[in-house]
Design a protein around this motif. Structure first.
Motif, short mmCIF file in Angstrom:
data_model
loop_
_atom_site.label_atom_id
_atom_site.label_comp_id
_atom_site.label_asym_id
_atom_site.label_seq_id
_atom_site.Cartn_x
_atom_site.Cartn_y
_atom_site.Cartn_z
N ARG A 37 32.61 -6.54 43.02
CA ARG A 37 32.16 -7.38 43.77
C ARG A 37 31.72 -8.47 42.90
O ARG A 37 30.97 -8.53 41.99
CB ARG A 37 30.84 -6.92 44.55
N VAL A 39 30.81 -12.03 42.38
CA VAL A 39 29.77 -12.99 43.08
C VAL A 39 29.99 -14.42 42.49
O VAL A 39 29.28 -14.52 41.52
CB VAL A 39 28.25 -12.73 43.03
N LEU A 56 36.39 -7.57 45.51
CA LEU A 56 35.53 -8.51 46.84
C LEU A 56 35.10 -9.66 46.16
O LEU A 56 34.19 -9.69 45.24
CB LEU A 56 34.63 -7.69 47.40
N ASN A 57 35.75 -10.73 46.69
CA ASN A 57 35.08 -11.84 46.09
C ASN A 57 33.99 -12.40 47.07
O ASN A 57 34.25 -12.93 48.33
CB ASN A 57 36.37 -12.98 46.29
N ASP A 58 32.86 -12.17 46.79
CA ASP A 58 31.59 -12.42 47.59
C ASP A 58 31.07 -13.96 47.25
O ASP A 58 30.53 -14.21 46.34
CB ASP A 58 30.29 -11.61 46.86
N LYS A 59 31.15 -14.70 48.20
CA LYS A 59 30.81 -16.19 47.90
C LYS A 59 29.83 -16.62 48.65
O LYS A 59 29.52 -17.81 49.11
CB LYS A 59 32.24 -17.02 48.42
N THR A 60 28.77 -15.62 48.80
CA THR A 60 27.28 -15.78 49.27
C THR A 60 26.80 -17.01 48.40
O THR A 60 26.51 -17.12 47.23
CB THR A 60 26.54 -14.58 49.08
N ALA A 98 23.03 -6.11 44.11
CA ALA A 98 24.14 -6.18 44.80
C ALA A 98 24.93 -4.63 44.81
O ALA A 98 25.56 -4.38 45.70
CB ALA A 98 25.24 -7.18 44.69
N ASN A 102 26.87 -2.44 47.29
CA ASN A 102 28.12 -1.72 47.14
C ASN A 102 28.13 -0.09 47.57
O ASN A 102 29.19 0.32 47.81
CB ASN A 102 28.51 -1.63 45.51
N GLU A 105 28.63 0.09 51.00
CA GLU A 105 29.91 -0.43 51.39
C GLU A 105 30.90 0.88 51.26
O GLU A 105 31.74 1.15 51.96
CB GLU A 105 30.50 -1.32 50.52
#
Length: 256
Positions: A37, A39, A56-60, A98, A102, A105
């Motif tokens: 992940r 971020v 996973l490109n997490d753009k939160t 995170a 994971n 997920e």
């Protein structure tokens, strides 16, 4: 798909560490998948060239201003007597916690075992022994301890704490319940204004004591070794070790 996956989460500040970790796993294990992940506002600009790695490109959207106070620090440590050294950002907190996102997920997938790692680790050998170790347990954590001060402050049932920098779980309903409850506590603390860096460490202690059915074993030091012993399988770059020449030399083998 293999039956084991190793997960890591980081932002761009720990991107190089994460890449080294992932490459070290791939180099020394041919039967473990990777879930990373990342971020960040932009996608990861690195190609592992390996179908075992899922990114996973997490753009939160997260604040980078340091406004959250670290709670579980060593009160005898001179560094932390300065309040500015005890402040962290929302983004850092998200990256640290995170790992539990994971877990949840990967519990949805068909993996039998899920390994969670911080970015500043190096897997130097096969992790087969780790899989063998969890045979009679649901979770393996390395055990540590906290002070009477924090045990009393946070009303902990024990001074024994469970280090979350590197651990392994089985994919079952007990583990899902455990980490669902943990994430719920973290999310609730954000709403109530009690969110802090070590909320996970203290809540894990409560969950281990309150969820009687789950079997939590002790992770051996060879899987999370601060002292960088040659016989150890996983070296930990925590506690300042990541800046040592020995750690950096080992890490450099896996940075391309």
């Amino acid at each position: 798909m293999n039956n084991t996956v190793l997960c890591v989460a980081s932002d761009s500040n720990y991107q190089e560490n994460s890449i080294a970790l992932i490459n070290s796993v791939l180099e020394n294990n041919n039967d473990i998948d990777i879930f990373y992940r990342f971020v960040n506002d932009t996608d990861l600009n690195y190609d592992f060239n390996n179908n075992k790695v899922k990114v996973l490109n997490d753009k939160t959207k997260l604040n980078t201003k340091k406004t959250f106070l670290v709670q579980g620090f060593d009160i005898a440590n001179e560094t932390y007597k300065n309040i500015n050294n005890r402040l962290v950002s929302e983004k850092l907190l998200y990256c640290v916690h995170a790992k539990y996102l994971n877990v949840l997920e990967m519990l949805k997938e068909d993996y039998e075992y899920i390994i969670i790692s911080d970015a500043d680790m190096i897997v130097r050998k096969s992790l087969k022994k780790l899989i063998d170790e969890i045979d009679n347990f649901d979770i393996l954590f390395k055990h540590g301890s906290t002070s009477n001060f924090y045990a009393n402050k946070f009303k902990l049932p024990s001074k024994t704490i469970y280090e979350e920098g590197f651990f392994i779980v089985k994919n079952n309903s007990l583990v899902k319940d455990f980490f669902t409850k943990l994430v719920d506590v973290i999310e609730k603390s954000k709403i109530e204004g009690t969110y802090h860096l070590d909320i996970d460490t203290f809540e894990v202690v409560n969950l281990v004591h309150n969820l009687n059915n789950i079997k939590v074993g002790e992770l051996k030091y060879i899987f999370k070794d601060f002292n960088l012993n040659e016989e150890s399988i996983v070296w930990s770059g925590q506690s300042g070790n990541k800046n040592s020449e020995k750690f950096k030399n080992e890490q450099s083998k896996y940075i391309s």
